[in-house]
Scaffold this active site. Structure first.
Site, PDB file in Angstrom:
ATOM      1  N   ASP A   1       0.828  -1.203   0.000  1.00  0.00           N
ATOM      2  CA  ASP A   1       0.000   0.000   0.000  1.00  0.00           C
ATOM      3  C   ASP A   1       0.858   1.246   0.000  1.00  0.00           C
ATOM      4  O   ASP A   1       0.476   2.264  -0.566  1.00  0.00           O
ATOM      5  CB  ASP A   1      -0.952  -0.029   1.209  1.00  0.00           C
ATOM      6  CG  ASP A   1      -1.988  -1.106   1.000  1.00  0.00           C
ATOM      7  OD1 ASP A   1      -1.712  -2.274   1.309  1.00  0.00           O
ATOM      8  OD2 ASP A   1      -3.068  -0.772   0.473  1.00  0.00           O
TER       9      ASP A   1
HETATM   10  C1  LIG Z   1      -2.457  -4.286  -5.278  1.00  0.00           C
HETATM   11  S1  LIG Z   1      -3.430  -3.993  -3.863  1.00  0.00           S
HETATM   12  C2  LIG Z   1      -2.272  -3.573  -2.656  1.00  0.00           C
HETATM   13  C3  LIG Z   1      -2.775  -3.805  -1.246  1.00  0.00           C
HETATM   14  O1  LIG Z   1      -4.081  -3.225  -0.964  1.00  0.00           O
HETATM   15  C4  LIG Z   1      -4.804  -4.122  -0.089  1.00  0.00           C
HETATM   16  O2  LIG Z   1      -5.382  -3.453   1.022  1.00  0.00           O
HETATM   17  P1  LIG Z   1      -6.994  -3.183   1.053  1.00  0.00           P
HETATM   18  O3  LIG Z   1      -7.669  -4.458   0.620  1.00  0.00           O
HETATM   19  O4  LIG Z   1      -7.278  -2.802   2.493  1.00  0.00           O
HETATM   20  O5  LIG Z   1      -7.214  -2.017   0.111  1.00  0.00           O
HETATM   21  C5  LIG Z   1      -3.741  -5.079   0.416  1.00  0.00           C
HETATM   22  O6  LIG Z   1      -2.948  -4.496   1.437  1.00  0.00           O
HETATM   23  C6  LIG Z   1      -2.949  -5.252  -0.861  1.00  0.00           C
HETATM   24  O7  LIG Z   1      -1.736  -5.914  -0.681  1.00  0.00           O
END
Ligand SMILES: CSC[C@H]1O[C@H](OP(=O)(O)O)[C@H](O)[C@@H]1O
Length: 352
Positions: free
Chosen positions: A246
């Site tokens: 992220d």
């Molecule tokens: C390519 S997505 C990167 C990252 O985003 C996800 O978090 P969320 O589902 O809370 O938006 C997850 O940490 C992924 O690895």
């Protein structure tokens, strides 16, 4: 069954409501920035790249019918709306970097006297639309570089077993995915024996979304509970772990879904290379190290309930950070669309 998280044509945006997956496929109209903020904050759409793309497309949809405003008025509106969209979720950096670039573009177009309000709007919206095609192109490159990095450690042409966490596929991006893109590339080159995906409590991106993508494409895979990772590595040979990101700090420390840090620790103990797959738009060179990354905390209800069903004792306190930070020392390489970099060598590929 649909893996298309974003449906966009000029003036129209719909997103796949990921809170309903895998049992229901329902698209939600996003009519402007207010809708964009809500679907991101509620995690109806999630994933660092998808958040940036949907947020910016919601602005494009809102701007599209405006044929009256002057360039100056549009530019003022744009900055405020982009800053509002950035506030929907604090940890992923992609939307912040996209907002900065778009504000710079708006300033440049505004300053150019030969550019009319109509051309301003066309160029601005076109720049946002380009994010869709660029993301897929970058993910294919990440897939290819990641495949190469993992296979270089393997004798002969034997297939590999890998582990991934959370969801980093078509449902987290404009398509193909980052870490799941590497897995797709391994599968496409017939070098993937098996992928293990963690359920990823409490939102269950693994059980609900990654499993959904893997089953859809008939990729050999097994779902495990988050607490099984050490037992898995102790009893099976896992050749690599690949996760998303992220926000990657300048020194390579990486914020990713909660649970990533402990997987990296277990991988170190079992001598399994741990890779982060992320586009350059996930790297924040303004932050020197991971402790500076703001970690989002989500509502207790996401832990205490599954849907309407309560699973935790009423009255118990909860701590629900959505991300944790994996130190660069536990990361074998950061796989980007420009190649694979040692965590301490990101300045060779990105300056801002
Ligand atoms: C390519 S997505 C990167 C990252 O985003 C996800 O978090 P969320 O589902 O809370 O938006 C997850 O940490 C992924 O690895």
């Amino acid at each position: 069954m649909s893996l298309e998280s974003i449906k966009y044509t000029r003036g129209s945006l719909e997103i796949l409501d990921q809170l309903l997956l895998p049992l229901q496929t329902r698209y939600i109209k996003v009519r402007g920035v207010e809708d964009g903020w809500k679907v991101i904050n509620k995690m109806q759409v999630r994933g660092a790249p998808a958040i940036a793309i949907v947020g910016c497309l919601s602005l494009a949809v809102e701007l599209s019918p405006d044929n009256e405003s002057s360039k100056k008025n549009m530019r003022q509106e744009i900055e405020g709306k982009l800053n509002y969209l950035v506030s929907a979720r604090p940890t992923a950096v992609n939307i912040k970097l996209a907002a900065d670039e778009l504000i710079n573009l708006a300033n440049t177009l505004c300053a150019e006297d030969s550019i009319s309000a109509e051309i301003f709007k066309e160029r601005f919206i076109g720049s946002i639309e380009d994010m869709l095609t660029k993301d897929i192109h970058d993910n294919k490159a990440i897939g290819s570089f990641g495949c190469e990095a993992i296979l270089k450690n393997i004798d002969g042409d034997s297939p590999v077993r890998v582990l991934t966490h959370c969801n980093t596929g078509s449902l987290a991006t404009a398509g193909y995915g980052t870490a799941l893109g590497v897995i797709r590339s391994l599968h496409a080159t017939k070098r993937l024996e098996h992928v293990f995906c963690t359920e990823t409590r409490p939102y269950n991106q693994g059980a609900r979304l990654t499993a959904y993508e893997l089953v859809h494409e008939k990729i050999p895979s097994t779902l495990i509970v988050d607490s099984m990772v050490s037992a898995l590595m102790h009893t099976r040979k896992i050749h690599a772990v690949i996760v998303g990101a992220d926000r990657v700090a300048a020194n390579g420390d990486t914020a990713n879904k909660i649970g990533t840090y402990q997987i990296a620790i277990v991988a170190k103990y079992h001598d399994v290379p741990f890779y982060v797959a992320a586009p350059l738009t996930s790297i924040d060179m303004s932050l020197p190290y991971g402790e500076k990354i703001k970690i989002e905390e989500r509502p207790d209800r996401e832990m205490t309930h599954i849907g309407e069903h309560r699973i935790a004792a009423p009255g118990i306190n909860c701590w629900n950070p959505s991300f944790d930070v994996t130190p660069a020392s536990l990361i074998a390489g950061i796989i980007t669309e420009k190649g694979v970099f040692a965590p301490d060598n990101l300045k060779s590929v990105k300056t801002t």
